[in-house]
Design a protein around this motif. Structure first.
Motif, PDB file in Angstrom:
ATOM      1  N   ARG A 242       0.612  -0.972   0.101  1.00  0.00           N
ATOM      2  CA  ARG A 242      -0.706   0.361   0.054  1.00  0.00           C
ATOM      3  C   ARG A 242       0.784   1.417   0.059  1.00  0.00           C
ATOM      4  NH1 ARG A 242      -3.067  -2.380   3.772  1.00  0.00           N
ATOM      5  NH2 ARG A 242      -2.392  -1.479   5.141  1.00  0.00           N
ATOM      6  N   THR A 243       1.942   1.114   0.881  1.00  0.00           N
ATOM      7  CA  THR A 243       2.343   2.378   0.903  1.00  0.00           C
ATOM      8  C   THR A 243       3.576   3.037  -1.156  1.00  0.00           C
ATOM      9  OG1 THR A 243       3.593   1.729   3.322  1.00  0.00           O
ATOM     10  CG2 THR A 243       5.196   3.483   1.980  1.00  0.00           C
ATOM     11  N   VAL A 244       4.355   1.908  -1.380  1.00  0.00           N
ATOM     12  CA  VAL A 244       4.760   1.569  -2.330  1.00  0.00           C
ATOM     13  C   VAL A 244       3.750   2.189  -3.589  1.00  0.00           C
ATOM     14  CG1 VAL A 244       5.876   0.998  -4.411  1.00  0.00           C
ATOM     15  CG2 VAL A 244       6.491   0.129  -2.023  1.00  0.00           C
ATOM     16  N   ALA A 245       2.380   1.560  -3.671  1.00  0.00           N
ATOM     17  CA  ALA A 245       1.120   2.407  -4.875  1.00  0.00           C
ATOM     18  C   ALA A 245       1.019   3.581  -4.419  1.00  0.00           C
ATOM     19  CB  ALA A 245       0.058   1.168  -4.855  1.00  0.00           C
ATOM     20  N   CYS A 246       0.629   4.013  -3.314  1.00  0.00           N
ATOM     21  CA  CYS A 246       0.473   5.382  -2.388  1.00  0.00           C
ATOM     22  C   CYS A 246       2.018   5.804  -2.939  1.00  0.00           C
ATOM     23  CB  CYS A 246      -0.234   5.410  -1.073  1.00  0.00           C
ATOM     24  SG  CYS A 246      -1.956   4.660  -0.662  1.00  0.00           S
ATOM     25  N   LEU A 247       3.301   6.230  -3.167  1.00  0.00           N
ATOM     26  CA  LEU A 247       3.934   6.763  -3.098  1.00  0.00           C
ATOM     27  C   LEU A 247       4.095   7.033  -4.595  1.00  0.00           C
ATOM     28  CD1 LEU A 247       6.914   8.217  -2.678  1.00  0.00           C
ATOM     29  CD2 LEU A 247       7.437   6.155  -2.518  1.00  0.00           C
ATOM     30  N   ALA A 248       3.796   5.523  -5.543  1.00  0.00           N
ATOM     31  CA  ALA A 248       3.550   5.483  -7.211  1.00  0.00           C
ATOM     32  C   ALA A 248       2.706   6.748  -7.547  1.00  0.00           C
ATOM     33  CB  ALA A 248       3.232   4.490  -7.955  1.00  0.00           C
ATOM     34  N   LEU A 249       1.583   6.628  -6.600  1.00  0.00           N
ATOM     35  CA  LEU A 249      -0.252   7.674  -6.995  1.00  0.00           C
ATOM     36  C   LEU A 249       0.527   8.989  -6.365  1.00  0.00           C
ATOM     37  CD1 LEU A 249      -2.605   8.302  -7.887  1.00  0.00           C
ATOM     38  CD2 LEU A 249      -3.480   8.032  -5.434  1.00  0.00           C
ATOM     39  N   ALA A 254       1.914  14.500  -8.608  1.00  0.00           N
ATOM     40  CA  ALA A 254       3.013  15.929  -8.809  1.00  0.00           C
ATOM     41  C   ALA A 254       3.312  15.944 -10.503  1.00  0.00           C
ATOM     42  CB  ALA A 254       3.414  15.482  -7.518  1.00  0.00           C
ATOM     43  N   ILE A 255       3.764  14.635 -10.827  1.00  0.00           N
ATOM     44  CA  ILE A 255       4.133  15.006 -12.233  1.00  0.00           C
ATOM     45  C   ILE A 255       3.136  15.440 -12.965  1.00  0.00           C
ATOM     46  CG2 ILE A 255       5.370  14.316 -14.168  1.00  0.00           C
ATOM     47  CD1 ILE A 255       7.076  12.139 -12.019  1.00  0.00           C
ATOM     48  N   LEU A 256       2.208  14.682 -13.180  1.00  0.00           N
ATOM     49  CA  LEU A 256       0.987  15.479 -14.128  1.00  0.00           C
ATOM     50  C   LEU A 256       0.163  17.120 -13.585  1.00  0.00           C
ATOM     51  CD1 LEU A 256      -1.089  14.824 -16.343  1.00  0.00           C
ATOM     52  CD2 LEU A 256      -2.702  13.777 -14.219  1.00  0.00           C
ATOM     53  N   LEU A 257      -0.010  17.221 -12.532  1.00  0.00           N
ATOM     54  CA  LEU A 257      -0.483  18.599 -11.483  1.00  0.00           C
ATOM     55  C   LEU A 257       0.599  19.833 -11.728  1.00  0.00           C
ATOM     56  CD1 LEU A 257      -2.770  17.397  -9.109  1.00  0.00           C
ATOM     57  CD2 LEU A 257      -3.311  17.331 -11.048  1.00  0.00           C
ATOM     58  N   ALA A 258       1.403  19.490 -11.676  1.00  0.00           N
ATOM     59  CA  ALA A 258       2.272  20.072 -11.946  1.00  0.00           C
ATOM     60  C   ALA A 258       3.874  20.350 -12.999  1.00  0.00           C
ATOM     61  CB  ALA A 258       3.257  20.619 -10.263  1.00  0.00           C
ATOM     62  N   PRO A 259       3.037  20.135 -14.051  1.00  0.00           N
ATOM     63  CA  PRO A 259       4.096  19.644 -14.924  1.00  0.00           C
ATOM     64  C   PRO A 259       6.249  20.157 -15.060  1.00  0.00           C
ATOM     65  CG  PRO A 259       2.303  20.971 -15.959  1.00  0.00           C
ATOM     66  CD  PRO A 259       2.338  20.598 -14.725  1.00  0.00           C
ATOM     67  N   LYS A 260       5.782  21.725 -14.539  1.00  0.00           N
ATOM     68  CA  LYS A 260       6.661  22.482 -14.076  1.00  0.00           C
ATOM     69  C   LYS A 260       7.831  22.377 -12.905  1.00  0.00           C
ATOM     70  CE  LYS A 260       6.169  25.963 -17.568  1.00  0.00           C
ATOM     71  NZ  LYS A 260       5.882  27.307 -17.816  1.00  0.00           N
ATOM     72  N   LEU A 261       7.397  21.572 -12.452  1.00  0.00           N
ATOM     73  CA  LEU A 261       7.249  19.782 -11.226  1.00  0.00           C
ATOM     74  C   LEU A 261       9.228  20.953 -11.050  1.00  0.00           C
ATOM     75  CD1 LEU A 261       6.514  18.984  -8.202  1.00  0.00           C
ATOM     76  CD2 LEU A 261       7.487  17.479  -9.003  1.00  0.00           C
ATOM     77  N   ARG A 262       9.672  21.132  -9.714  1.00  0.00           N
ATOM     78  CA  ARG A 262      11.130  21.223  -9.443  1.00  0.00           C
ATOM     79  C   ARG A 262      12.081  20.502  -8.506  1.00  0.00           C
ATOM     80  NH1 ARG A 262      10.600  22.326 -13.921  1.00  0.00           N
ATOM     81  NH2 ARG A 262      10.830  23.992 -15.182  1.00  0.00           N
ATOM     82  N   TRP A 263      10.881  21.244  -7.639  1.00  0.00           N
ATOM     83  CA  TRP A 263      11.300  19.691  -5.916  1.00  0.00           C
ATOM     84  C   TRP A 263      10.022  18.578  -5.970  1.00  0.00           C
ATOM     85  CZ3 TRP A 263       9.330  21.131  -1.505  1.00  0.00           C
ATOM     86  CH2 TRP A 263       8.522  22.819  -1.776  1.00  0.00           C
TER      87      TRP A 263
END
Length: 338
Positions: A242-249, A254-263
């Motif tokens: 569950r922890t790994v699945a939630c981390l992947a989510l 974060a990557i999808l909602l913040a296309p210019k993600l920096r950190w």
């Protein structure tokens, strides 16, 4: 010669006529004072006559007024005689009424009069009440008309609102379709990013994929078994899975909602993970995440995650027995060897 004699004769005649005229003028001049005196007397007499005439006219007007008064007096006398005759007739009628007077009939008439007066008062009260009722009815009619106008305004407003509601329903349907399309597209991209991360985050072969599935009223995180079946993470997967699945989510969102993600910040990400999973997580954070974001901030009590560091490592210590201050030191770390 004869002509001259005639002219001389004519002149003599004219001189004689002139002398006679002068004599007549002298006589007239002698008579003039007497004539003027007589004229003054005549004018004085005329003045006296005019005064008498005015006096006579005044007397005439006075006589006319007296005659008018006499005429009016005669009319009044005639009217008085007529009134006296009427009074006499009324006296005779009164005598007849007195002779035929009936006390009971008078009492009955007075009682009847009282009844009529009482009825009149009731009728007047009813009329007053009726007028008040009419005023009330008029007010009610005016209120009803105003209410009618208000209802008509409401009906027009309801019509407009119905039109707006129909337009909003149409817009809602469009938005729902757009929402469904966007949600499907969003889920597709989230699931694609999660599956790209899954092989690196999950070191075992029990589950070959992960996805976020949309139901009618919720979202469910699921894992794909070896046979291709999807199971819900909640209630079936272990704590580490569950922890790994939630981390992947979280990383995918974060990557999808913040296309210019920096950190990205990880706060104690090893909860419920076994040693192997911690090592795989450290490898992913060290090797895969720097390609996605410029900086990864990791906060942990697990020393095994020191292998995830690809930059600077800071260790915070504090002697709780002596209630000492927190001490920060920068630790040099050798490159991680797989």
């Amino acid at each position: 010669m004869r002509t001259i004699e005639r002219e001389v004769e004519d002149l003599r005649q004219k001189e004689a006529e002139l002398a006679a005229a002068r004599t007549r003028v002298e006589e007239i001049e002698r008579m003039l004072p007497e004539v003027e005196r007589e004229l003054a007397e005549v004018e004085a007499e005329i003045g006296r006559l005019r005064g008498r005439i005015e006096e006579a006219r005044g007397r005439e007007r006075e006589i006319a007024r007296v005659i008018e008064d006499v005429r009016r007096l005669r009319e009044i006398e005639a009217e008085v005689r007529m009134k006296e005759a009427q009074v006499g007739a009324l006296g005779r009628r009164l005598a007849e009424l007195e002779a035929s007077f009936d006390g009971e009939r008078l009492k009955e008439a007075e009682r009847r009069q009282d009844e009529l007066q009482a009825r009149l008062r009731r009728l007047e009260a009813e009329v007053s009440s009726g007028r008040e009722r009419v005023r009330q009815l008029r007010r009610k009619v005016e209120e009803a008309e105003e209410r009618k106008r208000q209802i008509e305004r409401w009906e027009r407003e309801v019509g407009l609102r119905r039109e707006v509601a129909a337009a909003l329903r149409a817009l809602q349907q469009v938005l729902m379709r757009v929402q469904v399309d966007l949600r499907q597209e969003f889920l597709h991209e989230v699931n694609e990013i999660m599956n790209n991360l899954w092989a690196d985050l999950y070191p075992y072969g029990d589950y070959t994929g992960v996805r976020l599935n949309a139901t009618e009223d919720d979202y469910v995180l699921q894992l794909r078994e070896r046979g291709g079946n999807w199971i819900n993470v909640e209630g079936f997967a272990s704590g580490g899975e569950r922890t790994v699945a939630c981390l992947a989510l979280r990383v995918a969102l974060a990557i999808l909602l913040a296309p210019k993600l920096r950190w990205i910040v990880f706060d104690e990400p090893t909860h419920n993970l076994d040693e192997r999973s911690v090592q795989e997580l450290a490898r992913v954070m060290r090797e895969r995440l720097p390609a996605i974001v410029r900086q990864v901030l990791l906060i942990t009590h697990d020393p095994n995650l020191e292998a995830a560091v690809s930059g600077s490592l800071y260790r915070f210590t504090r002697d709780k027995g002596t209630d000492g201050p927190t001490v920060c030191e920068q630790v040099s770390v050798e490159p991680y060897a797989a």
